[in-house]
Structure formats: C-alpha cells, structure tokens
Write a protein that holds these residues in place. Structure first.
Motif, short mmCIF file in Angstrom:
data_model
loop_
_atom_site.label_atom_id
_atom_site.label_comp_id
_atom_site.label_asym_id
_atom_site.label_seq_id
_atom_site.Cartn_x
_atom_site.Cartn_y
_atom_site.Cartn_z
N LYS A 1 -2.52 -64.84 14.07
CA LYS A 1 -1.75 -63.84 13.86
C LYS A 1 -0.11 -63.79 13.74
CE LYS A 1 -0.99 -63.03 18.99
NZ LYS A 1 -1.20 -62.41 20.28
N CYS A 2 0.43 -64.88 14.21
CA CYS A 2 1.82 -64.91 13.88
C CYS A 2 1.94 -65.39 12.39
CB CYS A 2 2.42 -66.03 14.83
SG CYS A 2 2.50 -65.27 16.57
N SER A 3 1.22 -66.47 11.98
CA SER A 3 1.16 -66.67 10.72
C SER A 3 0.86 -65.64 9.66
CB SER A 3 0.17 -67.91 10.22
OG SER A 3 0.22 -69.02 10.95
N LEU A 4 -0.15 -64.91 9.93
CA LEU A 4 -0.28 -63.74 9.07
C LEU A 4 0.94 -62.67 8.97
CD1 LEU A 4 -4.00 -63.05 9.84
CD2 LEU A 4 -3.29 -63.48 7.78
N ALA A 5 1.86 -62.69 9.88
CA ALA A 5 3.03 -61.74 9.85
C ALA A 5 3.92 -62.26 8.82
CB ALA A 5 3.45 -61.61 11.42
N ILE A 6 4.00 -63.53 8.47
CA ILE A 6 4.93 -64.08 7.65
C ILE A 6 4.40 -64.63 6.38
CG2 ILE A 6 6.86 -64.52 9.59
CD1 ILE A 6 5.86 -67.57 9.36
#
Lengths: 295, 401
Positions: free
Chosen positions: B126-131
């Motif tokens: 979820k954090c990777s998808l944000a960037i």
C-alpha cells in the motif's frame, strides 16, 4: 445457536466498554467534563499488567497483583491529572476543559511513544494458556469468563460504593448540586479527586481485561475503545451509572451482531450511527434524566 | 445549551476519529532517522546518494528496522570494496510508519531535498503504490524489496521489485494446501482496507478452487481491528480444513489466539510472507502453521549462510526475509549503476533489466515486461525447538511454473 454464541462474544466486548464508560459517566456526572484522556488510562493500565506479568509470569496471583497495582497506579495518575490539568480550569468555560482533556490524551499517547520502556511498537501481552469450555454447543473461553466475571464484580462494587457508603452519598450530592453540597460541608475537591481515582481504577482494570482478550499493547491502544465507550456512555445517558453499564453492553452486542450477521465493514459505522440516532431521538440517552435548564 | 454542546462534541469526536482512521492508528510528526547530511546531492561530488523508505516505527517496525540495517550493511560492504563508479555510496533513510501519506512525504523529501537517484522501498504494497506513479514521472529508479502486490510495477518501466508477486505467492500456498496438506475446504480472513491482503486472498482462493477445493468461505475486517470473535464464530460454523490469514504478523498473532479461543483448535493456519517474524511475536497457538516466504534462514545455501552469519555478528539477531530482500535490492541497484557506467536513470534502468545473478533470496532475473523477478518460493513450517522457542523451519519449496 450461532446467535447465542455471537451475543456471548458481544457481552464480553461490551463488558469492557461498560467499565470504560463508567469512568466517563462518573466524571461527567460530577464536573460536567468529558474526560477524553480516559481511554489512555486504559492503555497505562494495560501496560501495568504487561510489565508485571512479563516479569513474574502469568498465574492467578500475578494477574491479581496486576489488577491491584495497575488500578492503584492509575488512580494516582487520575488524581494527578485532575489536580494539575482540570482543577485550575474548574471555573473556566466548559470547552476549555474539554480541549485540555484532548491535550492530556495526546500527551499520554505520545509520552508513551517516547518512553524507552514503552515505545511505539506493539508488544505481546502475556496471557493464560488457552482453554475452552463447551455448554450445549456454545463455546466459551477462559478469557471471556474472566472478562465478564471481573467486570460484573467491579460494577457491583462500584454500585455499592455509590449507593451504600458515605463517600458515595457525598458523590451523589455533589453530582446533584455542587454548590449546595459545598454548603452542606462536603469537601468538593476531595470528592472530585475520588471520582477521578475511581474512574481511572476502573479504566485500568478494563485495560488489563482488554489486553487479555486482544493480547497486544501499544500507546495508541486506548483510543478506539475509549471512543466506543464514550458512545456507550452517551447511549446509556451520560451522567447515569446504570446507563453506562447498559450502554456498554448494548454497544458491544450491536457491534458483534453487525459483524456476525450483516457485514464486518459496517461494525464501526453502526457503533457511531447509534450515537447520531440517540442524539437526534433522545439526546439524554436511554436512562438519562431530562435536566431542566434553570435560568 | 447542553444539547448544543453535546452536538458540537460529536462533531469533534467524529472528525478526530476520521483523522485517526486515515492515519491507521499510529502517527508522529517528524520523519526520523536520516543518516548523513544532505549537502551532497545525487551524484555530484564524490558520493552517490540513494534513498530508502521503511516502516521503522509502528506496527511492523520489525520489518523496517531489519531492512534498514541490512541496507546499511550492504552499502558499507560496497564502499569497502571501492564503492560504485569510484564514488562512495550513501543511503538516506526515511520512516513511513507503514502509512501511505507518510510514504509520499518521504518520497518527496528524498527526491527534492536529497536528490537521490534511486529508491529502495517502500516495504509494504500500500505504501509502494502511493509513490509508484510519481517515481515513474520523475524518472527515479524505484525497487521495492517486498511489495508483493501485482499492481506495484504497473506504473511504468522505472519501477522494479525484488520479490515475487502475490499472484504467484497465493496460488503456491493454495497448491501446498491441496497437495501436501490434502485440504478440501478453506476459510480466509483478510483486511479489506489493505491492497496486499486483498490481492493475496483473491489469488489463493482462485487457485484453491481450481485445484479441486470444494469450498472457500471468507470474512473481512479493517486495519487496526482487534476483535475478530464475530467473524471467527461464523467461519467456525463452516468447519474448514485450513484457515488462510492474509495479513502481517501483528494481526496474525492477535487473531491466532482468538481462533483457538473460539474453539477452532484443529484447523491448520496458513499465511503469506507477511507472517515473517511471527515466531518472535506469537505463542503455542501458531505451532504447526505454514507460510510462504522469500528465504529460510536455516538453509545450506552459500549466499544465505554468508548473509546470515554476517548479519548475526553485526546485529545479534537472525535476519528476517525482508532484511534479505532489502540487502539484495541494494546490491541489484548498486550493480546496475556500476554496469550503466553513469547515473543517468535511463541507462540504470536498462542495466537493471540485465540483472542475472544469484543473490541471497535466490537467482534473480527480471521479467522484461513486468520487472518482477522470476524465482522459487519457500514454505516455512512453524515448529517448537527443545527450549520451547518457536522457530521457522524449512517446509518445502515451490518452483515457478
């Protein structure tokens, strides 16, 4: 059968909510303050249990010691918070004290994050070995029995203190009319401190029970149960002690049944939806008395 | 007056709870732990700066801190051997506390202030998808060590990962359940607010039914939930052979106890790589469970042994799989910069695709279309050793089809 099982799950969750809600409602009944730091007292209580049982192992004796020590420590913390943060604001507008309460809540949470022996990361709470009992196809765990039994015991004890002791009588009088009680020779400051201590002690007990059922402790753990217990207190009628107990059980059951029979996505929605509905339909709550505004 | 005050209060409470909901429970205000000053930018001067975004505090900090240490260890080793392109490699560490908003802030800081040429991270999907979109737009090479969600590399050709996809991981666990455990019915618990959890659950369920499973029942919850009794009581009624918990270790350890408490004492628990570290965070209730992982620390493989012994001497713990992946990611990125012969992102990107070497977590070769490595999966079995401590024992391997 599944319905009965789910109601039982709800009862165990609700009894924890009820214990926390009692702290909100007692303080509100006396000083008309929503003590938002109350949820964080739960966290401190749980950490107390975590340190004691972490050091001495889990046994009926250590759990009893945890309850006594945590409740004592939290009662003292409750008094300190009241004396330092709320007492100076007693004659200020209510909103000031409310904002202070939110501030105290953040102080406790973030203070817990910074303290080296607590820290921001979740820790495993020591618990008894898992044991289940079966009655006519209904499964009940040892933790659930302990949670419900201890909650009811503490609530009965509270009921005794409020209704059958001298200090309880003084609390009721203070809640009814603080100025009149003062004129009758009741030491208001002592009563208010005692109320905070009692509320915080119940919060600490709730913390240990909560952490036994959901074995993880971290500085933010008190936030959500605190908020739900606040809803429970309003639902039952804020300021009313039987109301807080009823509200806690109702909310726990409503939440569990929503998860069990409608959808787990709606559980929090239902909890907070109940708050909105009760405020619209009966703002004083189920057992709350209609207080006439005197001019 | 009383009514109005209470109404006001409700508004305050609701907005506070909303904010807290977004924050996912944990929040601080300062990005912590930046190693080194930011005076040298990108590749100027005599250093080459890369960045990493890890959950160093918060619920899954055991992943973040070990990954950070592993990356630093790799960087130190590379610098001892002469650095990259004759320059010293430097890593700037940012904490995202496993919240996507903070990942975005950390990314912006790394790119605009530290001028990094590549980023190792983020750790969770979820954090990777944000960037990923922004990394692609700004042409920053991004290699996520461990975001197994399939859509992470979709944003474009600057996004890589060092681990396999959930669409491979989920089916492998399903295959293991059917073929090795001879399961017929399964139950699934997943976090419906988490991309990793949902993706993994979907792929498990699909394969389980394809391979001859008769029934899969599923129940969901939200991030931060602690009470699962209601959902578990429902699952118990269907009496499943296996229960697949598609989440990270803190939730798994919380749930495992409740699973046994509701009386499901025979069901075999299964999980994905999010279970890594469970052995340090749970008790007897998880003994006999299986999960898929990126490597098993007690393997005889030379690379694994070297890495584990180096890490153990330095940090005094057995490194988890995420540490191994972070270590590999650092080497993949450094090798690519070396091979590219410059810090031009275009050239590094091309060099990354040529990676073909044996690393700690296995032989890595990128699929040119998805930029995801093609490698084998390890199944770990949770056992109790003679001293009563839980250990991650080897449970088998499943090769890519």
């Amino acid at each position: 059968m599944e319905f009965v099982q789910q109601v039982l799950n709800g009862l165990s969750l609700g009894s924890v909510y009820a214990l926390i809600a009692l702290g909100y409602t007692m303080v509100y009944g006396i000083v008309k303050l929503i003590n938002f730091a109350h949820g964080d007292i739960l966290m401190i209580g749980a950490f107390g249990g975590f340190f004691i049982m972490g050091a001495f192992g889990v046994s009926p004796t250590t759990i009893l010691i945890s309850f006594i020590v945590s409740m004592g420590v939290c009662a003292i913390i409750g008094i300190i918070i009241e004396k330092t943060c709320y007492a100076p604001l007693r004659n200020a507008p209510r909103i000031n004290a409310l904002i202070t309460a939110i501030g105290v809540s953040y102080l406790l949470e973030n203070g817990g994050r910074v303290l080296p022996f607590m820290g921001p990361n979740p820790k495993q709470f020591p618990t008894f070995k898992i044991q289940n009992y079966n009655f006519l196809g209904i499964n009940i765990s040892q933790t659930q029995i302990m949670t419900i039994a201890i909650s009811i015991l503490l609530m009965a004890l509270l009921n005794y203190i409020i209704n059958y002791t001298k200090i309880g009588k003084a609390m009721r009088a203070t809640s009814f009319d603080m100025n009149a009680a003062c004129l009758m020779g009741i030491n208001i400051n002592r009563i208010i401190s005692f109320t905070f201590a009692l509320g915080a002690a119940l919060g600490a007990a709730a913390g240990i029970l909560f952490a036994s059922s959901y074995p993880q402790v971290e500085p933010y753990m008190g936030f959500m149960p605190g908020l739900k217990a606040f809803v429970a207190a309003v639902l039952g009628g804020i300021g009313s002690i039987p109301g807080a107990m009823l509200g806690g059980f109702l909310l726990g059951i409503a939440e569990t049944l929503t998860k069990g029979f409608i959808s787990s996505k709606l559980a929090d929605g239902v909890a907070f939806g109940i708050l909105i509905i009760i405020l619209v339909v009966k703002p004083t709550g189920i057992l709350g008395k209609n207080e006439r505004e005197k001019v | 007056m009383f009514k109005r005050l209470l109404a006001l209060l409700v508004v305050v409470v609701m907005s506070v709870s909303l904010l807290a909901g977004c924050g996912g429970g944990g929040n601080t205000n300062t990005p912590t732990n930046t190693t080194g000053a930011a005076e040298s930018t990108g590749a100027t001067g005599d250093t080459i700066t890369i960045g990493t975004i890890q959950p160093i505090s918060g619920a899954i900090s055991a992943y973040g801190t070990q990954s950070r240490d592993a990356i630093q260890m790799a960087v130190d080793e590379i610098n001892q051997k002469g650095g990259v392109l004759g320059k010293k490699l430097k890593v700037v560490v940012e904490d995202d506390e496993n919240t996507p908003e903070k990942t975005v802030n950390a990314f912006k800081k790394l790119v605009t202030q530290d001028k990094v040429i590549g980023i190792i991270g983020a750790l969770t999907s979820k954090c990777s998808l944000a960037i990923t979109k922004e990394a692609q737009q700004r042409k920053v090479i991004m290699i996520s060590p461990s975001s197994t969600n399939d859509t992470v590399t979709d944003a474009g050709d600057y996004i890589f990962k060092a681990c396999y996809n959930d669409s491979f991981q989920g089916p492998s666990v399903a295959k293991f359940a059917i073929e090795t455990l001879k399961a017929k019915t399964a139950a699934v618990m997943f976090d419906n607010t988490n991309d990793y959890s949902v993706g993994l659950k979907d792929s498990f369920k699909k394969k389980f039914m394809e391979l001859g499973g008769t029934k899969v029942v599923e129940e969901s919850y939200a991030t931060g939930d602690k009470d699962f009794n209601a959902q578990l009581t429902k699952l118990k009624a269907s009496n499943p052979d296996v229960l697949f918990i598609s989440d990270y270790y803190p939730t798994v350890s919380l749930m495992a106890k409740q699973i046994r408490n509701v009386g499901m004492d025979k069901v075999v628990l299964l999980g994905g790589d999010g279970w890594d570290e469970i052995t340090n965070n749970a008790g007897d209730e998880v003994v006999g469970s299986y999960y898929s992982n990126h490597y098993a620390p007690y393997s005889d493989d030379k690379e694994v042994k070297d890495f584990v012994s180096k890490y153990q001497t330095k940090f005094n713990v057995v490194p988890n799989a995420l540490a191994a992946l972070a270590y590999d990611s650092t080497y993949i990125l450094a090798d690519a910069i070396q091979k590219a012969g410059s810090t031009d992102p275009e050239k590094i990107k091309a060099a990354m695709l040529e990676t073909n070497k044996k690393f700690v977590t296995g032989s890595i070769k990128f699929d040119p279309n998805t930029r995801v490595p093609i490698k084998a999966i390890t199944m770990v079995k949770i056992e109790k050793d003679s001293s009563g401590k839980l250990i991650a024992a080897f449970g088998g391997t499943i090769n890519p089809q």
